[in-house]
Design a protein around this motif. Sequence first.
Motif, mmCIF file in Angstrom:
data_model
loop_
_atom_site.group_PDB
_atom_site.id
_atom_site.type_symbol
_atom_site.label_atom_id
_atom_site.label_comp_id
_atom_site.label_asym_id
_atom_site.label_seq_id
_atom_site.Cartn_x
_atom_site.Cartn_y
_atom_site.Cartn_z
ATOM 1 N N ILE A 109 0.910 -1.248 -0.137
ATOM 2 C CA ILE A 109 -0.651 -0.113 0.027
ATOM 3 C C ILE A 109 0.378 0.850 0.157
ATOM 4 C CG2 ILE A 109 -1.444 1.312 1.640
ATOM 5 C CD1 ILE A 109 -2.503 -1.524 2.388
ATOM 6 N N ALA A 110 2.045 1.531 1.163
ATOM 7 C CA ALA A 110 2.580 2.179 1.245
ATOM 8 C C ALA A 110 3.843 2.430 -0.041
ATOM 9 C CB ALA A 110 3.785 1.970 2.041
ATOM 10 N N ALA A 111 4.166 1.595 -0.989
ATOM 11 C CA ALA A 111 4.751 1.424 -2.254
ATOM 12 C C ALA A 111 3.745 2.050 -3.228
ATOM 13 C CB ALA A 111 5.461 0.340 -2.738
ATOM 14 N N LEU A 112 2.259 1.931 -3.490
ATOM 15 C CA LEU A 112 1.735 2.439 -4.717
ATOM 16 C C LEU A 112 1.596 3.768 -3.946
ATOM 17 C CD1 LEU A 112 -0.845 -0.445 -4.378
ATOM 18 C CD2 LEU A 112 0.522 0.355 -6.631
ATOM 19 N N ASP A 113 1.012 4.421 -2.731
ATOM 20 C CA ASP A 113 1.398 5.566 -2.568
ATOM 21 C C ASP A 113 1.940 6.299 -2.996
ATOM 22 O OD1 ASP A 113 -0.986 7.632 -1.162
ATOM 23 O OD2 ASP A 113 1.079 7.684 -0.321
ATOM 24 N N ALA A 114 3.004 5.969 -2.651
ATOM 25 C CA ALA A 114 4.390 6.221 -3.129
ATOM 26 C C ALA A 114 4.867 6.775 -4.828
ATOM 27 C CB ALA A 114 5.848 5.789 -2.364
#
Length: 258
Positions: A36-41
Motif C-alpha cells: 500500500i505504501a509503495a503504491l501511494d509513493a
Amino acid sequence: MTAPAPPVRAWIEQEGALLRLHLARPKANVLDAAMIAALDAALTAELGRPGLRGVLIDAEGPHFSFGASVEEHLPDACAAMLRDFHALLLRLLAPPLPVLVAVRGQCLGGGLELAMTATRIFAAPGAMLGQPEIRLGVFAPAASCLLPELIGPAAAEDLLLSGRSLTAAEALSAGLVQAVADDPEAAAIAWFTMHLADKSAMALRCAMQAARGDRVERVRRRLGDLEALYLNDLMRGHDALEGLTAFLEKRPPRWEHR
C-alpha cells in the motif's frame, strides 16, 4: 544480505503518457502495508508529471491479488490498515487520470477493491473476481461502497453476503469488468493507445473530475461510516476475531453469532 525486491515496480512508458504500476509479490500479491505504501509513493512521485494521460495497474505471476493481509485485519493493526488502504483507494478513485487495471487469476477482497477504482478493468478469461470477507466473519467496507456503484445494489449484495466469486464472463455481463482478453495487459495498452494517448492531459484531468465528482464524494462519506461500523461494532464482537484466527490457523471457524 540481499535487500528484498520492492513490492511494486513503477515506470513510465508510451513517451511519458502512461504510468505503469506492477504488483510484484507473486503469487498472492497481498496488499499489505508495504505494498500500500509503495503504491501511494509511486502515485505521489508520478501523478503530477506533465503529459501523463493514464495509469495501468497489473501484477506479476498467475494472480492479480488474493487481497489485503489477513494478519493486518487483526485488532491491533486493522485501524491503521483500513485508514491507509482506504486513503489509497480514494486517491485512485480521483487520480485525476484514467486508471486501467489488467486482471489475471484470482482478484479477491482488497485486490478487487483496488481494481474497482479503475476506469476500465480488463480480465483474462480465467480470472475470478470476488469479495470473500464474509467467510472470515468480517465485511468489506470499500467494496460495500464501490460494488453498488458499479453493478447495482442487488448484485452487490449477492457478492458481499455470499462471498462467492464471478468468472470473467459473469463479471463482464454484470458490468464489473469492461473487457475479457487473453492478454489483458496488451488489451489495456491497446485501448490506451487508441482512446487516450492522443488526448490533452489537461482535458482528461478535467473530464475525470467532472465525471467522477459526485461518485467520489459519495464513496468518501460512506467509507468513514463503514470504518466506524467495522472497528466499533464488528471488531468488538467474537466472530470477527474467530474467523480471522481460524483462517490463519487453517481450521473451520467456530461461530458464536456475536
